[in-house]
Scaffold this motif. Structure first.
Motif, PDB file in Angstrom:
ATOM      1  N   GLU A 207       3.838  -1.938   7.770  1.00 28.44           N
ATOM      2  CA  GLU A 207       4.560  -2.317   6.554  1.00 28.44           C
ATOM      3  C   GLU A 207       3.601  -2.759   5.456  1.00 28.44           C
ATOM      4  O   GLU A 207       3.806  -2.448   4.275  1.00 28.44           O
ATOM      5  CB  GLU A 207       5.560  -3.429   6.868  1.00 28.44           C
ATOM      6  CG  GLU A 207       6.743  -2.970   7.711  1.00 28.44           C
ATOM      7  CD  GLU A 207       7.625  -4.123   8.137  1.00 28.44           C
ATOM      8  OE1 GLU A 207       7.372  -5.273   7.682  1.00 28.44           O
ATOM      9  OE2 GLU A 207       8.562  -3.904   8.926  1.00 28.44           O
ATOM     10  N   TYR A 208       2.551  -3.465   5.840  1.00 27.25           N
ATOM     11  CA  TYR A 208       1.559  -3.899   4.862  1.00 27.25           C
ATOM     12  C   TYR A 208       0.918  -2.712   4.162  1.00 27.25           C
ATOM     13  O   TYR A 208       0.852  -2.657   2.928  1.00 27.25           O
ATOM     14  CB  TYR A 208       0.488  -4.758   5.544  1.00 27.25           C
ATOM     15  CG  TYR A 208      -0.742  -4.979   4.689  1.00 27.25           C
ATOM     16  CD1 TYR A 208      -0.745  -5.923   3.660  1.00 27.25           C
ATOM     17  CD2 TYR A 208      -1.903  -4.229   4.897  1.00 27.25           C
ATOM     18  CE1 TYR A 208      -1.867  -6.116   2.864  1.00 27.25           C
ATOM     19  CE2 TYR A 208      -3.030  -4.420   4.101  1.00 27.25           C
ATOM     20  CZ  TYR A 208      -3.017  -5.360   3.090  1.00 27.25           C
ATOM     21  OH  TYR A 208      -4.129  -5.537   2.305  1.00 27.25           O
ATOM     22  N   PHE A 209       0.440  -1.762   4.950  1.00 25.90           N
ATOM     23  CA  PHE A 209      -0.241  -0.614   4.356  1.00 25.90           C
ATOM     24  C   PHE A 209       0.737   0.307   3.612  1.00 25.90           C
ATOM     25  O   PHE A 209       0.373   0.908   2.600  1.00 25.90           O
ATOM     26  CB  PHE A 209      -1.002   0.171   5.429  1.00 25.90           C
ATOM     27  CG  PHE A 209      -2.302  -0.476   5.818  1.00 25.90           C
ATOM     28  CD1 PHE A 209      -3.391  -0.459   4.957  1.00 25.90           C
ATOM     29  CD2 PHE A 209      -2.444  -1.125   7.031  1.00 25.90           C
ATOM     30  CE1 PHE A 209      -4.594  -1.073   5.287  1.00 25.90           C
ATOM     31  CE2 PHE A 209      -3.641  -1.739   7.384  1.00 25.90           C
ATOM     32  CZ  PHE A 209      -4.709  -1.716   6.519  1.00 25.90           C
ATOM     33  N   ALA A 210       1.962   0.392   4.092  1.00 26.91           N
ATOM     34  CA  ALA A 210       2.958   1.192   3.385  1.00 26.91           C
ATOM     35  C   ALA A 210       3.225   0.607   2.001  1.00 26.91           C
ATOM     36  O   ALA A 210       3.280   1.340   0.995  1.00 26.91           O
ATOM     37  CB  ALA A 210       4.253   1.254   4.186  1.00 26.91           C
ATOM     38  N   GLY A 211       3.379  -0.719   1.928  1.00 29.20           N
ATOM     39  CA  GLY A 211       3.612  -1.356   0.643  1.00 29.20           C
ATOM     40  C   GLY A 211       2.419  -1.259  -0.285  1.00 29.20           C
ATOM     41  O   GLY A 211       2.576  -1.043  -1.497  1.00 29.20           O
ATOM     42  N   LYS A 212       1.236  -1.391   0.275  1.00 34.07           N
ATOM     43  CA  LYS A 212       0.031  -1.365  -0.553  1.00 34.07           C
ATOM     44  C   LYS A 212      -0.271   0.031  -1.076  1.00 34.07           C
ATOM     45  O   LYS A 212      -0.677   0.206  -2.231  1.00 34.07           O
ATOM     46  CB  LYS A 212      -1.160  -1.874   0.248  1.00 34.07           C
ATOM     47  CG  LYS A 212      -2.455  -1.882  -0.563  1.00 34.07           C
ATOM     48  CD  LYS A 212      -3.599  -2.516   0.170  1.00 34.07           C
ATOM     49  CE  LYS A 212      -4.856  -2.526  -0.705  1.00 34.07           C
ATOM     50  NZ  LYS A 212      -5.990  -3.186  -0.037  1.00 34.07           N
ATOM     51  N   ASN A 213      -0.088   1.034  -0.233  1.00 38.47           N
ATOM     52  CA  ASN A 213      -0.487   2.402  -0.585  1.00 38.47           C
ATOM     53  C   ASN A 213       0.662   3.266  -1.076  1.00 38.47           C
ATOM     54  O   ASN A 213       0.455   4.436  -1.417  1.00 38.47           O
ATOM     55  CB  ASN A 213      -1.138   3.074   0.633  1.00 38.47           C
ATOM     56  CG  ASN A 213      -2.382   2.343   1.108  1.00 38.47           C
ATOM     57  OD1 ASN A 213      -3.089   1.736   0.311  1.00 38.47           O
ATOM     58  ND2 ASN A 213      -2.639   2.376   2.409  1.00 38.47           N
ATOM     59  N   GLY A 214       1.873   2.703  -1.117  1.00 35.72           N
ATOM     60  CA  GLY A 214       3.017   3.471  -1.575  1.00 35.72           C
ATOM     61  C   GLY A 214       3.386   4.605  -0.647  1.00 35.72           C
ATOM     62  O   GLY A 214       3.946   5.627  -1.076  1.00 35.72           O
ATOM     63  N   GLN A 215       3.107   4.434   0.648  1.00 33.54           N
ATOM     64  CA  GLN A 215       3.418   5.468   1.633  1.00 33.54           C
ATOM     65  C   GLN A 215       4.694   5.119   2.384  1.00 33.54           C
ATOM     66  O   GLN A 215       5.084   3.949   2.464  1.00 33.54           O
ATOM     67  CB  GLN A 215       2.259   5.600   2.624  1.00 33.54           C
ATOM     68  CG  GLN A 215       0.944   6.030   1.986  1.00 33.54           C
ATOM     69  CD  GLN A 215      -0.220   5.914   2.972  1.00 33.54           C
ATOM     70  OE1 GLN A 215      -0.276   4.986   3.771  1.00 33.54           O
ATOM     71  NE2 GLN A 215      -1.132   6.861   2.899  1.00 33.54           N
ATOM     72  N   PRO A 216       5.355   6.097   2.979  1.00 35.56           N
ATOM     73  CA  PRO A 216       6.540   5.791   3.792  1.00 35.56           C
ATOM     74  C   PRO A 216       6.155   4.933   4.987  1.00 35.56           C
ATOM     75  O   PRO A 216       5.053   5.065   5.519  1.00 35.56           O
ATOM     76  CB  PRO A 216       7.021   7.174   4.255  1.00 35.56           C
ATOM     77  CG  PRO A 216       6.382   8.155   3.339  1.00 35.56           C
ATOM     78  CD  PRO A 216       5.088   7.549   2.901  1.00 35.56           C
ATOM     79  N   GLN A 217       7.067   4.066   5.391  1.00 38.26           N
ATOM     80  CA  GLN A 217       6.805   3.292   6.600  1.00 38.26           C
ATOM     81  C   GLN A 217       6.643   4.238   7.783  1.00 38.26           C
ATOM     82  O   GLN A 217       7.336   5.232   7.904  1.00 38.26           O
ATOM     83  CB  GLN A 217       7.942   2.302   6.854  1.00 38.26           C
ATOM     84  CG  GLN A 217       7.929   1.148   5.867  1.00 38.26           C
ATOM     85  CD  GLN A 217       8.859   0.017   6.276  1.00 38.26           C
ATOM     86  OE1 GLN A 217       9.370  -0.001   7.375  1.00 38.26           O
ATOM     87  NE2 GLN A 217       9.059  -0.926   5.380  1.00 38.26           N
TER      88      GLN A 217
END
Length: 268
Positions: A207-217
């Protein structure tokens, strides 16, 4: 006569037992015939009670739940004392509890909320768990098993995992030194080093990286899955199977090691 002598069962303590790898390990060791001391934070009481009740019904072993914080020395001492009082002894300590905080190195603040909290739980928690279990095992005689929670991040660094990686390298150092300290007492000391394991901790990282990078969970988790030889994430039961081996008589000549359980993502 102690409770263990009367039942013929060994006793294992598992920290962070309310979910994930800790829960899977509790179920596996109960299936192996161990009586259990389970430990988690007070806020996990409802979940841990369910785990304990399910294990008692399915496996017929004794289970004692204790609540506290592994980063507090007095709580860990109380854990060991309570389990010994209720179940008679301790043969295995599984220092499973841990957290992960993701930040680039320069964005990680040296505050109780971030750096101090992570190091207190992952490093001091392992240290305290080993310390008080070892003292009891030495008092009892007859050897024992100390098992820590390392990580693939304790074998190599990963972006935005500087302190987490440091904490898991530290666990490996504790394991190696403790193996030398306690070998003369017949106590082995090892660690499991999971890769990406499908737990709430990994979902939080994802979730952290999805939010930071704008990627799907799920993107971060899929990256680990696709980069492994077996093309899948670990399940908590995969780790529990290794713990079962570590605490068995079959692993009596293995100590000071940190075994990867990562589906072939990183090779020693």
């Amino acid at each position: 006569m102690s409770s263990t002598e009367s039942t013929g069962k060994r006793v294992a303590i598992i920290t962070g037992a309310a979910e994930g790898i800790g829960k899977a390990t509790a179920v596996r060791l109960a299936n192996d015939g161990y009586d259990l001391g389970l430990f988690d934070l007070p806020r996990a009481q409802e979940r841990l009670e369910v785990v304990a009740d399910d294990i008692r019904k399915a496996h017929g072993v004794r289970v004692v739940n204790v609540y506290g914080d592994v980063s507090k020395e007095e709580d860990v001492k109380r854990l060991v004392d309570t389990v010994v009082e209720e179940l008679g002894s301790v043969y295995a300590m599984i220092a499973n509890a841990g957290i992960c905080i993701n930040r680039t190195l320069h964005e990680t603040t040296a505050t109780t909320e971030q750096a101090d909290k992570l190091l207190d739980i992952n490093v001091k928690g392992t240290f305290y768990s080993f310390k008080y279990a070892a003292l009891q095992m030495i008092k009892q005689g007859g050897g024992g098993r100390l098992v820590g929670a390392a990580s693939i991040a304790g074998k190599r660094g990963f972006p935005e995992h500087a302190l987490y990686s440091a904490s898991k390298f530290a666990v490996r150092g504790i394991v190696q030194s403790a193996a030398l300290d306690y070998g003369p007492y017949g106590i082995t000391v090892n660690a499991y080093a999971p890769g990406a394991c499908e737990t709430s901790l990994l979902r939080g990282v994802d979730e952290y990286f999805a939010g930071k990078n704008g990627q799907p969970q799920g993107t971060y988790m899929e990256m680990f899955s696709s980069n492994s030889a077996l093309k899948r994430l670990a399940q908590p039961e995969d780790i529990a199977n290794l713990v079962s081996f570590f605490v068995s008589d079959n692993a009596a000549y293995i100590t000071g090691q940190s075994y990867l359980v990562d589906g072939g993502s990183c090779f020693d």
